[in-house]
Design an enzyme around this catalytic site. Structure first.
Site, PDB file in Angstrom:
ATOM      1  N   SER A 103       0.856  -1.183   0.000  1.00 56.87           N
ATOM      2  CA  SER A 103       0.000   0.000   0.000  1.00 56.87           C
ATOM      3  C   SER A 103       0.892   1.233   0.000  1.00 56.87           C
ATOM      4  CB  SER A 103      -0.883   0.004   1.250  1.00 56.87           C
ATOM      5  OG  SER A 103      -1.484   1.265   1.451  1.00 56.87           O
ATOM      6  N   TYR A 147      -1.538  -0.651  10.273  1.00 56.21           N
ATOM      7  CA  TYR A 147      -1.676  -1.154   8.893  1.00 56.21           C
ATOM      8  C   TYR A 147      -0.518  -0.629   8.046  1.00 56.21           C
ATOM      9  CZ  TYR A 147      -3.652  -1.734   4.190  1.00 56.21           C
ATOM     10  OH  TYR A 147      -3.852  -2.052   2.871  1.00 56.21           O
ATOM     11  N   LYS A 192       2.502  -2.741   6.163  1.00 59.15           N
ATOM     12  CA  LYS A 192       2.747  -2.654   4.727  1.00 59.15           C
ATOM     13  C   LYS A 192       4.169  -2.186   4.419  1.00 59.15           C
ATOM     14  CE  LYS A 192      -1.159  -4.150   3.145  1.00 59.15           C
ATOM     15  NZ  LYS A 192      -1.226  -5.413   2.394  1.00 59.15           N
TER      16      LYS A 192
END
Length: 255
Positions: free
Chosen positions: A148, A161, A165
């Site tokens: 991401s 998150y 990533k």
């Protein structure tokens, strides 16, 4: 040069996680259209059977194998069933992801932290290890990790998150460097805002979208198919000299 072969996946077997919908399913459909036998995986076998049948109805070779990638004990069986079905694995796409929280990082519980890291980092690591014996025998092995833009620069409300990533990007480079001699290429795609169910909390929020649009060169959310097309490049011989690379598909957000 015969361009019909440059993007062909004829005879290849691809295992794709998080593939019952969104980016994962788009990758599966594009790979199948390019000639690959695809195994789509997610947690719900009934949904997987329905989606695999959609692919089969178009004349593609596809199978669904349920697996919760956050449970490390289920991963060996996923690989074993894939090999049992199609004989080998040439392409691995680590697309499954988890983000059970949205908000300030200090409000993230240890339970949520562990779940995010297990699905987003630990599972790709373990699947790479489990697939290695088959990938090393392939004439065109490719691992594609879906990270991401949050892995390049932390996104507001997506703290852990983003951390996971970033770790996946680093993991990609580690495998790429170590597996080059085995002729296994490992690359990572960093999507921006893609209109999927997974990102609905973002694109359905008018305030967030207004802020995002100000930063985009291409003033719209991306599509799953646009990520799938990039994944096809990385899976096919078109990218035969590409490994350890980080590709953004974000409408210019990170310019």
């Amino acid at each position: 040069m015969d361009l019909s072969t440059v993007f062909s996946l004829e005879g290849k077997v691809a295992l794709i996680t998080g593939a019952s919908k969104g980016i994962g399913f788009a990758i599966a459909e594009i790979f199948a259209a390019a000639g690959a036998k695809v195994v789509i995986s997610s947690r719900n076998q009934e949904v997987l059977d329905e989606m695999a049948n959609q692919l089969k109805s178009k004349g593609y070779e596809a199978a669904g194998i349920a697996c919760n990638v956050g449970n490390m004990e289920e991963l060996p069986l996923l690989v074993e069933k894939t090999v049992e079905k199609y004989g080998t694995i040439d392409i691995l796409v680590n697309n499954a992801a988890s983000n059970p929280v949205f908000g300030p990082v200090h409000q993230t519980t240890l339970e949520a932290f562990d779940k995010i890291l297990a699905v987003n980092v630990k599972a790709p690591f373990e699947l790479c290890r489990l697939c290695f014996p088959y990938l090393r025998k392939s004439s065109g092995a490719s691992v594609i990790n879906i990270s991401s833009i949050g892995g390049l620069s932390p996104e507001t409300g997506l703290g852990i998150y983003s951390v996971s990533k970033a770790a996946l990007i680093s993991l990609t480079k580690v495998f790429a460097k170590e597996w080059g001699e085995a002729k296994i290429r490992v690359n990572v795609i960093c999507p921006g805002l893609i209109q999927t169910k997974f990102s609905e909390a973002l694109w359905s929020n008018d305030k967030i979208m207004a802020m995002v649009m100000k930063q985009l060169a291409i003033k719209r959310a991306g599509t799953s198919e646009e990520i799938g097309a990039m994944a096809l490049f990385l899976a096919a011989s078109a990218s035969s000299y590409t490994t350890g690379a980080v590709f953004t598909a974000d409408g210019g957000f990170t310019i």
